[in-house]
Design an enzyme around this catalytic site. Sequence first.
Site, short mmCIF file in Angstrom:
data_model
loop_
_atom_site.label_atom_id
_atom_site.label_comp_id
_atom_site.label_asym_id
_atom_site.label_seq_id
_atom_site.Cartn_x
_atom_site.Cartn_y
_atom_site.Cartn_z
CE1 TYR A 53 75.91 24.72 42.99
CE2 TYR A 53 74.43 26.09 44.28
CZ TYR A 53 74.97 24.86 43.99
OH TYR A 53 74.58 23.76 44.72
CB SER A 210 67.95 17.66 42.18
OG SER A 210 68.90 18.48 41.56
N PRO A 211 64.98 18.28 44.41
CG PRO A 211 63.66 19.88 45.48
CD PRO A 211 65.04 19.66 44.92
CG LEU A 212 60.41 19.47 42.10
CD1 LEU A 212 59.74 20.73 41.54
CD2 LEU A 212 59.36 18.53 42.67
N GLY A 214 65.55 18.03 39.03
CA GLY A 214 65.96 19.04 38.05
C GLY A 214 64.94 19.25 36.95
N GLY A 215 63.68 18.89 37.19
CA GLY A 215 62.62 19.06 36.19
C GLY A 215 62.32 17.78 35.43
CG PHE A 218 57.54 18.30 36.04
CD1 PHE A 218 56.36 18.21 36.75
CD2 PHE A 218 58.68 18.79 36.67
CE1 PHE A 218 56.31 18.61 38.07
CE2 PHE A 218 58.63 19.19 37.99
CZ PHE A 218 57.45 19.10 38.69
P1 NAP Z 1 64.68 21.05 41.26
O1 NAP Z 1 63.62 21.85 41.94
O2 NAP Z 1 64.63 19.57 41.31
O3 NAP Z 1 64.74 21.44 39.70
C1 NAP Z 1 64.53 22.73 39.26
C2 NAP Z 1 64.18 22.64 37.78
O4 NAP Z 1 62.90 22.01 37.67
C3 NAP Z 1 64.07 24.00 37.12
O5 NAP Z 1 64.65 23.91 35.83
C4 NAP Z 1 62.57 24.22 37.02
O6 NAP Z 1 62.21 24.96 35.89
C5 NAP Z 1 62.05 22.81 36.88
N1 NAP Z 1 60.68 22.73 37.41
C6 NAP Z 1 60.28 22.99 38.66
N2 NAP Z 1 58.94 22.83 38.78
C7 NAP Z 1 58.51 22.46 37.56
C8 NAP Z 1 57.22 22.14 37.04
N3 NAP Z 1 56.11 22.17 37.81
N4 NAP Z 1 57.14 21.77 35.73
C9 NAP Z 1 58.23 21.73 34.96
N5 NAP Z 1 59.49 22.04 35.38
C10 NAP Z 1 59.62 22.39 36.68
O7 NAP Z 1 66.01 21.56 41.88
P2 NAP Z 1 67.51 21.84 41.32
O8 NAP Z 1 67.52 23.19 40.70
O9 NAP Z 1 68.00 20.70 40.51
O10 NAP Z 1 68.27 21.86 42.71
C11 NAP Z 1 67.82 22.73 43.75
C12 NAP Z 1 68.99 23.33 44.47
O11 NAP Z 1 69.75 22.31 45.08
C13 NAP Z 1 70.00 24.08 43.59
O12 NAP Z 1 69.58 25.41 43.29
C14 NAP Z 1 71.21 24.08 44.49
O13 NAP Z 1 71.08 25.12 45.45
C15 NAP Z 1 71.10 22.73 45.19
N6 NAP Z 1 71.97 21.68 44.59
C16 NAP Z 1 72.95 21.14 45.37
C17 NAP Z 1 73.76 20.13 44.87
C18 NAP Z 1 74.83 19.53 45.75
O14 NAP Z 1 75.65 18.73 45.26
N7 NAP Z 1 74.87 19.88 47.01
C19 NAP Z 1 73.56 19.64 43.56
C20 NAP Z 1 72.54 20.22 42.79
C21 NAP Z 1 71.74 21.21 43.32
P3 NAP Z 1 61.85 26.53 36.03
O15 NAP Z 1 63.14 27.22 36.33
O16 NAP Z 1 61.27 26.83 34.68
O17 NAP Z 1 60.85 26.67 37.13
#
Ligand code: NAP
Length: 300
Positions: A53, A210-212, A214-215, A218
């Site tokens: 990361y 990426s439960p959302l 990755g944004g 929305f």
């Molecule tokens: P996510 O929660 O799906 O996406 C986060 C993104 O969504 C951020 O850019 C955030 O923006 C945006 N967001 C959240 N709430 C929002 C809302 N209400 N309105 C608009 N935008 C919103 O998660 P993710 O970051 O993709 O993944 C979460 C974690 O999973 C990572 O940090 C990592 O630890 C892990 N991961 C693991 C793998 C794997 O292969 N094992 C792959 C990917 C990720 P803001 O920052 O502006 O809030």
Amino acid sequence: MKRIKLNEGLTLSKIIHGWWRAENWNMTVDERVELIKKCLAKGVTTFDHADIYGGGICEELFGEVLEKNPKLRKQMEIITKCGIRFEHPNMPKNDGHYYDSSYEHIMYTVEKSLKGLKTDYVDLLLIHRPDMFMDPKEVAKAFVELKRSGKVKSFGVSNFLSEQFDMLQSYLDFPLTINQLELSVGCYDNFENGSVDNALKNRTKLMAWSPLLGGELFSSQEDKFVRLRKTLEEIKEEVGAYGIDEIAYAWLMNHPSNIAPIVGSGKMARIEAAIRALDIKLTRKQWFNILDACRGFEIA
Ligand code: NAP
């Protein structure tokens, strides 16, 4: 905060905070200290990292917090991952983009992660992705040594199909505890390909990355997301939630496999939305309506 028991020595908070995007949060060290303290105060004690990361920079941003506040270490669980080589100026040993689950690379990566995170152990180490060139005997050798040295307490995998999970498990004398998968209202593949069923069969645990989406949930104008937003809005009104993000988290956490979502935002208000979702009970009908909205057709 609900907790998930992986084994006698390790429990994780049901809501996990992910640091993949930490480089983009542009937070000072004091702001990062505040964020972590607020998470801990709310019971979000588990933090997800990977060696790659930000090319290791995200682990270092977290390590700066622990360096300033070493007492915080005992109040939290740290997850990190290894097994992907990725060219980045901060990763001098990496010479390209490929998988490497060799004994040497696992041992090297863990040392680098410990140095970056400013800790002498991680609670949970995951192999980041299935490696088609994996020698499971080498992974087992590394895991045994890391466990014996106390540098890693427990082990798991990420993005593994059930056969891959069971294959690696068959080389280990202790259980793999968890599989970190892409799971969300917009990504149900792992419900269909047997990965979730395998966790239920083995009594192992699941995290959702990426439960959302990755944004995208929305912002995307794709039909799937337009349909999903409409259905999530309707259910949000039915259950009296504040936002559709809460319903998306509840969809994962209501599943009997006890999925722990990893929140990817650095904003406390968005982490609190995930915490509120712990109290949302969806009906079976609502759960399947969301699945139908994602797929664009009704179940058979
Ligand atoms: P996510 O929660 O799906 O996406 C986060 C993104 O969504 C951020 O850019 C955030 O923006 C945006 N967001 C959240 N709430 C929002 C809302 N209400 N309105 C608009 N935008 C919103 O998660 P993710 O970051 O993709 O993944 C979460 C974690 O999973 C990572 O940090 C990592 O630890 C892990 N991961 C693991 C793998 C794997 O292969 N094992 C792959 C990917 C990720 P803001 O920052 O502006 O809030």
